[in-house]
Scaffold this motif. Sequence first.
Motif, PDB file in Angstrom:
ATOM      1  N   PRO A  94       0.811  -1.227   0.000  1.00  0.00           N
ATOM      2  CA  PRO A  94       0.000   0.000   0.000  1.00  0.00           C
ATOM      3  C   PRO A  94       0.842   1.274   0.000  1.00  0.00           C
ATOM      4  CG  PRO A  94      -0.815  -1.526   1.651  1.00  0.00           C
ATOM      5  CD  PRO A  94       0.482  -2.077   1.135  1.00  0.00           C
ATOM      6  N   ARG A  95       2.008   1.240   0.639  1.00  0.00           N
ATOM      7  CA  ARG A  95       2.878   2.422   0.675  1.00  0.00           C
ATOM      8  C   ARG A  95       3.309   2.784  -0.745  1.00  0.00           C
ATOM      9  NH1 ARG A  95       7.955   1.912   0.829  1.00  0.00           N
ATOM     10  NH2 ARG A  95       7.965  -0.013   2.028  1.00  0.00           N
ATOM     11  N   ILE A  96       3.693   1.781  -1.518  1.00  0.00           N
ATOM     12  CA  ILE A  96       4.111   2.032  -2.901  1.00  0.00           C
ATOM     13  C   ILE A  96       2.910   2.456  -3.748  1.00  0.00           C
ATOM     14  CG2 ILE A  96       5.085   0.995  -4.986  1.00  0.00           C
ATOM     15  CD1 ILE A  96       6.794  -0.786  -3.070  1.00  0.00           C
ATOM     16  N   ALA A  97       1.784   1.769  -3.585  1.00  0.00           N
ATOM     17  CA  ALA A  97       0.578   2.115  -4.353  1.00  0.00           C
ATOM     18  C   ALA A  97       0.138   3.546  -4.053  1.00  0.00           C
ATOM     19  CB  ALA A  97      -0.550   1.131  -4.044  1.00  0.00           C
ATOM     20  N   GLU A  98       0.141   3.925  -2.782  1.00  0.00           N
ATOM     21  CA  GLU A  98      -0.243   5.296  -2.410  1.00  0.00           C
ATOM     22  C   GLU A  98       0.753   6.306  -2.948  1.00  0.00           C
ATOM     23  OE1 GLU A  98      -0.833   5.117   1.821  1.00  0.00           O
ATOM     24  OE2 GLU A  98      -2.666   3.941   1.597  1.00  0.00           O
ATOM     25  N   GLY A  99       2.030   5.934  -2.974  1.00  0.00           N
ATOM     26  CA  GLY A  99       3.039   6.802  -3.565  1.00  0.00           C
ATOM     27  C   GLY A  99       2.754   7.051  -5.034  1.00  0.00           C
ATOM     28  N   LEU A 100       2.359   5.988  -5.748  1.00  0.00           N
ATOM     29  CA  LEU A 100       2.015   6.138  -7.168  1.00  0.00           C
ATOM     30  C   LEU A 100       0.766   6.994  -7.353  1.00  0.00           C
ATOM     31  CD1 LEU A 100       2.853   2.531  -8.359  1.00  0.00           C
ATOM     32  CD2 LEU A 100       3.991   4.632  -9.110  1.00  0.00           C
ATOM     33  N   MET A 101      -0.223   6.819  -6.482  1.00  0.00           N
ATOM     34  CA  MET A 101      -1.432   7.652  -6.575  1.00  0.00           C
ATOM     35  C   MET A 101      -1.112   9.120  -6.301  1.00  0.00           C
ATOM     36  SD  MET A 101      -4.454   5.348  -4.919  1.00  0.00           S
ATOM     37  CE  MET A 101      -3.609   4.043  -4.025  1.00  0.00           C
ATOM     38  N   ASN A 102      -0.261   9.368  -5.301  1.00  0.00           N
ATOM     39  CA  ASN A 102       0.150  10.742  -5.002  1.00  0.00           C
ATOM     40  C   ASN A 102       0.931  11.333  -6.172  1.00  0.00           C
ATOM     41  OD1 ASN A 102      -1.065  10.720  -2.482  1.00  0.00           O
ATOM     42  ND2 ASN A 102       0.786  10.052  -1.435  1.00  0.00           N
ATOM     43  N   ASN A 103       1.751  10.510  -6.807  1.00  0.00           N
ATOM     44  CA  ASN A 103       2.513  10.955  -7.960  1.00  0.00           C
ATOM     45  C   ASN A 103       1.573  11.337  -9.105  1.00  0.00           C
ATOM     46  OD1 ASN A 103       4.002  10.026 -10.682  1.00  0.00           O
ATOM     47  ND2 ASN A 103       5.499  10.851  -9.225  1.00  0.00           N
ATOM     48  N   THR A 104       0.547  10.523  -9.336  1.00  0.00           N
ATOM     49  CA  THR A 104      -0.440  10.821 -10.366  1.00  0.00           C
ATOM     50  C   THR A 104      -1.160  12.140 -10.053  1.00  0.00           C
ATOM     51  OG1 THR A 104      -0.738   8.485 -10.885  1.00  0.00           O
ATOM     52  CG2 THR A 104      -2.530   9.964 -11.526  1.00  0.00           C
ATOM     53  N   ALA A 105      -1.463  12.360  -8.778  1.00  0.00           N
ATOM     54  CA  ALA A 105      -2.118  13.613  -8.376  1.00  0.00           C
ATOM     55  C   ALA A 105      -1.207  14.811  -8.651  1.00  0.00           C
ATOM     56  CB  ALA A 105      -2.504  13.557  -6.898  1.00  0.00           C
ATOM     57  N   LYS A 106       0.095  14.658  -8.421  1.00  0.00           N
ATOM     58  CA  LYS A 106       1.043  15.738  -8.724  1.00  0.00           C
ATOM     59  C   LYS A 106       1.045  16.042 -10.213  1.00  0.00           C
ATOM     60  CE  LYS A 106       4.359  14.799  -5.017  1.00  0.00           C
ATOM     61  NZ  LYS A 106       5.729  14.346  -4.727  1.00  0.00           N
ATOM     62  N   LEU A 107       1.018  14.997 -11.017  1.00  0.00           N
ATOM     63  CA  LEU A 107       1.000  15.182 -12.464  1.00  0.00           C
ATOM     64  C   LEU A 107      -0.286  15.875 -12.902  1.00  0.00           C
ATOM     65  CD1 LEU A 107       2.651  14.705 -15.002  1.00  0.00           C
ATOM     66  CD2 LEU A 107       1.581  12.463 -15.190  1.00  0.00           C
ATOM     67  N   ASP A 108      -1.415  15.457 -12.335  1.00  0.00           N
ATOM     68  CA  ASP A 108      -2.693  16.113 -12.642  1.00  0.00           C
ATOM     69  C   ASP A 108      -2.665  17.586 -12.240  1.00  0.00           C
ATOM     70  OD1 ASP A 108      -3.700  13.761 -13.674  1.00  0.00           O
ATOM     71  OD2 ASP A 108      -4.833  13.238 -11.861  1.00  0.00           O
ATOM     72  N   HIS A 109      -2.083  17.874 -11.079  1.00  0.00           N
ATOM     73  CA  HIS A 109      -1.975  19.262 -10.616  1.00  0.00           C
ATOM     74  C   HIS A 109      -1.107  20.081 -11.583  1.00  0.00           C
ATOM     75  CE1 HIS A 109      -1.731  22.683  -7.922  1.00  0.00           C
ATOM     76  NE2 HIS A 109      -0.425  22.662  -8.109  1.00  0.00           N
ATOM     77  N   LEU A 110      -0.010  19.492 -12.037  1.00  0.00           N
ATOM     78  CA  LEU A 110       0.861  20.178 -12.998  1.00  0.00           C
ATOM     79  C   LEU A 110       0.101  20.481 -14.286  1.00  0.00           C
ATOM     80  CD1 LEU A 110       3.846  21.091 -13.631  1.00  0.00           C
ATOM     81  CD2 LEU A 110       4.082  18.851 -14.744  1.00  0.00           C
ATOM     82  N   HIS A 111      -0.683  19.512 -14.760  1.00  0.00           N
ATOM     83  CA  HIS A 111      -1.475  19.733 -15.976  1.00  0.00           C
ATOM     84  C   HIS A 111      -2.452  20.893 -15.779  1.00  0.00           C
ATOM     85  CE1 HIS A 111      -0.757  15.356 -17.434  1.00  0.00           C
ATOM     86  NE2 HIS A 111       0.186  16.164 -17.860  1.00  0.00           N
ATOM     87  N   ARG A 112      -3.135  20.925 -14.651  1.00  0.00           N
ATOM     88  CA  ARG A 112      -4.089  22.017 -14.387  1.00  0.00           C
ATOM     89  C   ARG A 112      -3.383  23.373 -14.340  1.00  0.00           C
ATOM     90  NH1 ARG A 112      -9.099  21.024 -13.229  1.00  0.00           N
ATOM     91  NH2 ARG A 112      -9.765  18.982 -12.525  1.00  0.00           N
ATOM     92  N   GLU A 113      -2.254  23.401 -13.625  1.00  0.00           N
ATOM     93  CA  GLU A 113      -1.496  24.647 -13.478  1.00  0.00           C
ATOM     94  C   GLU A 113      -1.046  25.176 -14.841  1.00  0.00           C
ATOM     95  OE1 GLU A 113       2.822  26.098 -11.673  1.00  0.00           O
ATOM     96  OE2 GLU A 113       2.031  24.141 -11.082  1.00  0.00           O
ATOM     97  N   TYR A 114      -0.499  24.317 -15.664  1.00  0.00           N
ATOM     98  CA  TYR A 114       0.046  24.765 -16.936  1.00  0.00           C
ATOM     99  C   TYR A 114      -1.011  24.897 -18.025  1.00  0.00           C
ATOM    100  CZ  TYR A 114       4.735  25.378 -15.441  1.00  0.00           C
ATOM    101  OH  TYR A 114       5.839  25.889 -14.809  1.00  0.00           O
ATOM    102  N   PHE A 115      -2.122  24.227 -17.896  1.00  0.00           N
ATOM    103  CA  PHE A 115      -3.195  24.402 -18.872  1.00  0.00           C
ATOM    104  C   PHE A 115      -3.606  25.869 -18.932  1.00  0.00           C
ATOM    105  CE2 PHE A 115      -7.641  24.564 -20.193  1.00  0.00           C
ATOM    106  CZ  PHE A 115      -7.557  23.928 -21.421  1.00  0.00           C
ATOM    107  N   SER A 116      -3.801  26.482 -17.777  1.00  0.00           N
ATOM    108  CA  SER A 116      -4.216  27.894 -17.770  1.00  0.00           C
ATOM    109  C   SER A 116      -3.106  28.801 -18.304  1.00  0.00           C
ATOM    110  CB  SER A 116      -4.654  28.331 -16.373  1.00  0.00           C
ATOM    111  OG  SER A 116      -3.581  28.243 -15.462  1.00  0.00           O
ATOM    112  N   LYS A 117      -1.872  28.450 -18.026  1.00  0.00           N
ATOM    113  CA  LYS A 117      -0.750  29.249 -18.553  1.00  0.00           C
ATOM    114  C   LYS A 117      -0.674  29.130 -20.078  1.00  0.00           C
ATOM    115  CE  LYS A 117       2.070  28.991 -14.383  1.00  0.00           C
ATOM    116  NZ  LYS A 117       3.396  28.678 -13.828  1.00  0.00           N
ATOM    117  N   PHE A 118      -0.820  27.920 -20.579  1.00  0.00           N
ATOM    118  CA  PHE A 118      -0.795  27.730 -22.036  1.00  0.00           C
ATOM    119  C   PHE A 118      -1.990  28.419 -22.693  1.00  0.00           C
ATOM    120  CE2 PHE A 118       2.034  24.017 -21.182  1.00  0.00           C
ATOM    121  CZ  PHE A 118       3.092  24.429 -21.967  1.00  0.00           C
TER     122      PHE A 118
END
Length: 160
Positions: A94-118
């Motif tokens: 679960p620690r690794i799985a949660e790490g991957l989910m958190n990583n996916t959330a970071k990527l989603d956040h980056l997409h949202r942040e840069y979508f508005s900039k683009f």
Amino acid sequence: MKRIFLTLTFLITFSALALAQTEKEDTAIAEAIFGKAKKTIIAEYMQIDENKKTEFWNLYDEYENKNNVILLERLGLIKQFVESYDTLDNASAPRIAEGLMNNTAKLDHLHREYFSKFQKVIGGLKAATLYQIELYIQTAVQSNVQSHIPVIGEIQKLQH
């Protein structure tokens, strides 16, 4: 034996990534999958106006630098999974799985942040097109990686 198999699989699968860590991780994988550099793919589909190209590519490079930090973290998590495959338990899996989910959330956040900039630089339609291309490449890369990683317990099933 299973650990050796997984380690070899990991090394073969990510040999391109080892070289790419000095460059751009998903760019190397995208090039291996699509036969073209990621920027080339984006340039072909985006058709950015001449007067916006410099601003767009500067912003894109900024985005890519942040994206690569997240991808390196993801590779580290996948490496943890592969290296501990034989010993995964109710605490480590679960620690690794949660790490991957958190990583996916970071990527989603980056997409949202840069979508508005683009959007401010190239408009809504082109920003949505870029997002679609990024997701397509990201999905292809993740699919390629996942296809080389056995599901937990899969190797044990094959041995019986």
